[in-house]
Design a protein around this motif. Structure first.
Motif, mmCIF file in Angstrom:
data_model
loop_
_atom_site.group_PDB
_atom_site.id
_atom_site.type_symbol
_atom_site.label_atom_id
_atom_site.label_comp_id
_atom_site.label_asym_id
_atom_site.label_seq_id
_atom_site.Cartn_x
_atom_site.Cartn_y
_atom_site.Cartn_z
ATOM 1 N N LEU A 193 128.700 27.544 -74.134
ATOM 2 C CA LEU A 193 129.959 27.741 -74.850
ATOM 3 C C LEU A 193 130.076 26.761 -76.014
ATOM 4 C CD1 LEU A 193 132.301 27.773 -71.718
ATOM 5 C CD2 LEU A 193 131.196 29.754 -72.771
ATOM 6 N N THR A 194 130.840 27.134 -77.030
ATOM 7 C CA THR A 194 131.242 26.169 -78.053
ATOM 8 C C THR A 194 132.348 25.315 -77.449
ATOM 9 O OG1 THR A 194 130.726 27.677 -79.877
ATOM 10 C CG2 THR A 194 132.248 25.876 -80.338
ATOM 11 N N GLN B 207 133.867 29.919 -75.597
ATOM 12 C CA GLN B 207 134.367 28.611 -76.016
ATOM 13 C C GLN B 207 135.138 27.968 -74.868
ATOM 14 O OE1 GLN B 207 137.255 29.937 -79.117
ATOM 15 N NE2 GLN B 207 138.788 28.970 -77.820
ATOM 16 N N ARG B 208 135.322 26.677 -74.984
ATOM 17 C CA ARG B 208 136.155 25.936 -74.037
ATOM 18 C C ARG B 208 136.807 24.785 -74.786
ATOM 19 N NH1 ARG B 208 132.899 23.731 -69.228
ATOM 20 N NH2 ARG B 208 132.851 25.946 -68.661
ATOM 21 N N LYS C 92 138.905 30.049 -73.432
ATOM 22 C CA LYS C 92 137.968 31.162 -73.251
ATOM 23 C C LYS C 92 138.640 32.533 -73.139
ATOM 24 C CE LYS C 92 134.195 32.452 -70.101
ATOM 25 N NZ LYS C 92 133.455 32.003 -68.894
ATOM 26 N N ASN D 23 143.716 26.431 -79.467
ATOM 27 C CA ASN D 23 143.550 27.737 -80.110
ATOM 28 C C ASN D 23 144.482 27.918 -81.294
ATOM 29 O OD1 ASN D 23 141.467 28.581 -78.530
ATOM 30 N ND2 ASN D 23 142.628 30.056 -77.339
ATOM 31 N N SER E 56 126.764 25.082 -78.466
ATOM 32 C CA SER E 56 126.306 25.255 -77.078
ATOM 33 C C SER E 56 124.922 24.647 -76.863
ATOM 34 C CB SER E 56 126.275 26.748 -76.733
ATOM 35 O OG SER E 56 125.372 27.434 -77.571
ATOM 36 N N PHE F 243 132.141 32.142 -80.661
ATOM 37 C CA PHE F 243 133.300 31.580 -81.352
ATOM 38 C C PHE F 243 133.323 31.963 -82.829
ATOM 39 C CE2 PHE F 243 134.218 28.058 -84.301
ATOM 40 C CZ PHE F 243 135.603 28.177 -84.313
ATOM 41 N N GLN G 227 133.993 20.056 -82.880
ATOM 42 C CA GLN G 227 133.357 21.306 -82.470
ATOM 43 C C GLN G 227 131.908 21.026 -82.128
ATOM 44 O OE1 GLN G 227 133.741 24.536 -85.306
ATOM 45 N NE2 GLN G 227 131.804 25.420 -84.621
#
Length: 405
Positions: free
Chosen positions: A344-345, A279-280, A283, A310, A386, A11, A383
């Motif tokens: 993932l972030t 990221q989620r 993605k 996003n 991971s 990310f 945020q």
């Protein structure tokens, strides 16, 4: 460093790459009434002293301090100074002139005594409280002198700045030009808001969310809906690439058989900066730039939460940097422990409250990236790094989606 042309970049790298593509769209002139939330492209100077004259800050009488001390117990009223009237003169040091708040201080006077400290008898005033020379006067140029910079270039114009612009006679202002933006939704399943969808269809929502978000930023945009057809997509997008500075798209960038956007971009000469982020939600995010027109492409996944997240995570920081503004870094305390077991972030929707003078964030449970209603319940996204368990009270970054009180 990860090669941005390969898939699945972290990310932080994705955001840095987006910010590397900030643009300069030039300058335009707008009227004062259209300047709210725009960014100044010129310094604003004081065209006169502020205040432009010695003015009274109270309703009362103007006196000559030395003359008042030598006078008898009563001060005879010589006249009245009204706000908006030209300066008059105190002709006798032992007299006084009634004066209203904002009025020009009479010539030969140097002190104002408020009515509450006076006693009137016919055409005279008697002072019944100690007086300090120069009191209750707002001196000429005590705020700003003529020629001083009031607002530097690069200032975002809020209601406060509009008041300053009006006070120096700026009816037209040079501001940084905003990008021309096209908002595009793709998908055969989408129908208009006023239509009744069939069992296999849904009403368009992402384009309305995006245009609403842009309007909130002071940016007018045009929205489009293109079908999942490779040939027609190419034709329609080619036209937009020559008309718009930025395209915001939702849908068509995953791995489905009808997700034609990545290959269509390639055919149109759009240079891919990256596709897919660790990221989620969001993605499959695709970002690139058209070589010939310099049009930037933010192509978000079609799920509503992915598009919404996003936009705030990438587009707003990009716009701020493009306009020369800083993006505020906001942090909040977790109200509960949160675990991220993925590589993932994660961006988790939260509700923010002020408790004991600090921002605390509570995770809002949703049904996933298609939960539009869930977006109405959150104030932003925290945020989460991971493979991490964060205990209650941990300070984490917040991407706000609403004004945090």
């Amino acid at each position: 460093m990860t090669d941005p042309h390969n898939e699945l970049i972290p990310f932080e790298e994705a955001l840095n790459h987006v910010l590397e593509y900030c643009q300069d769209y030039g300058v335009e002139q707008v009227g004062l009434g259209e300047s709210l939330n725009r960014v100044l492209a010129e310094p604003i100077e004081a065209d006169r002293d502020f205040p432009p004259f010695d003015r009274s800050t109270k309703d009362g009488i103007a006196v000559n301090f030395k003359g008042m001390q030598l006078a008898e117990s009563h001060l005879k009223i010589q006249g009245i100074a009204q706000a908006g009237s030209s300066q008059i003169t105190l002709k006798d040091d032992a007299h006084c002139i009634e004066i209203m708040t904002g009025a020009v201080l009479p010539e030969n006077s140097d002190t104002v005594i408020m009515y509450e400290h006076l006693e009137r008898s016919n055409d005279n005033f008697k002072v019944h409280k100690a007086v300090k020379k120069g009191q209750n006067i707002h001196s000429q140029a005590s705020d700003v002198a003529k020629g001083e910079i009031l607002l530097p270039s690069g200032t975002r114009i809020t209601a406060s700045e509009i008041g300053v612009l009006a006070s120096v006679g700026k009816s037209n202002i040079q501001v940084k030009k905003l990008p021309e933006i096209g908002v595009v939704a793709t998908g055969n399943e989408l129908v208009e808001v006023n239509e009744k969808p069939l069992a296999h269809q849904i009403r368009k929502s992402n384009t309305y969310s995006l245009t609403g978000l842009l309007t909130d930023l002071g940016i007018l945009s045009e929205s489009y809906h293109f079908k999942d057809d490779a040939e027609s997509l190419k034709i329609e997008l080619e036209g937009l690439l020559h008309k718009k500075d930025v395209l915001l798209l939702s849908g068509g960038v995953s791995k489905g058989k009808f997700d034609f956007l990545p290959e269509t971009f390639a055919k149109l000469g759009v240079e891919k900066v990256f596709h897919k982020v660790l990221q989620r939600p969001g993605k499959p995010f695709w970002f690139g730039k058209h070589v010939k027109t310099n049009t930037l492409i933010f192509s978000f996944p079609g799920n509503p939460v992915s598009t919404f997240a996003n936009f705030h995570v990438y587009f707003i920081p990009w716009l701020n940097k493009t306009l020369g503004l800083s993006s505020a870094r906001i942090t909040v305390f977790l109200k509960e422990s949160v675990e991220n077991t993925t590589g993932l972030t994660l961006f988790k929707g939260v509700r923010v409250q002020v408790i004991n003078g600090q921002f605390e964030a509570e995770v809002v449970q949703t049904t996933g990236s298609g939960d539009l209603v869930g977006l109405t319940k959150i104030d932003g996204f925290v945020q989460l790094p991971s493979n991490t368990k964060l205990e209650k009270g941990t300070l984490v970054p917040l991407v706000p989606t609403k004004t945090i009180v």
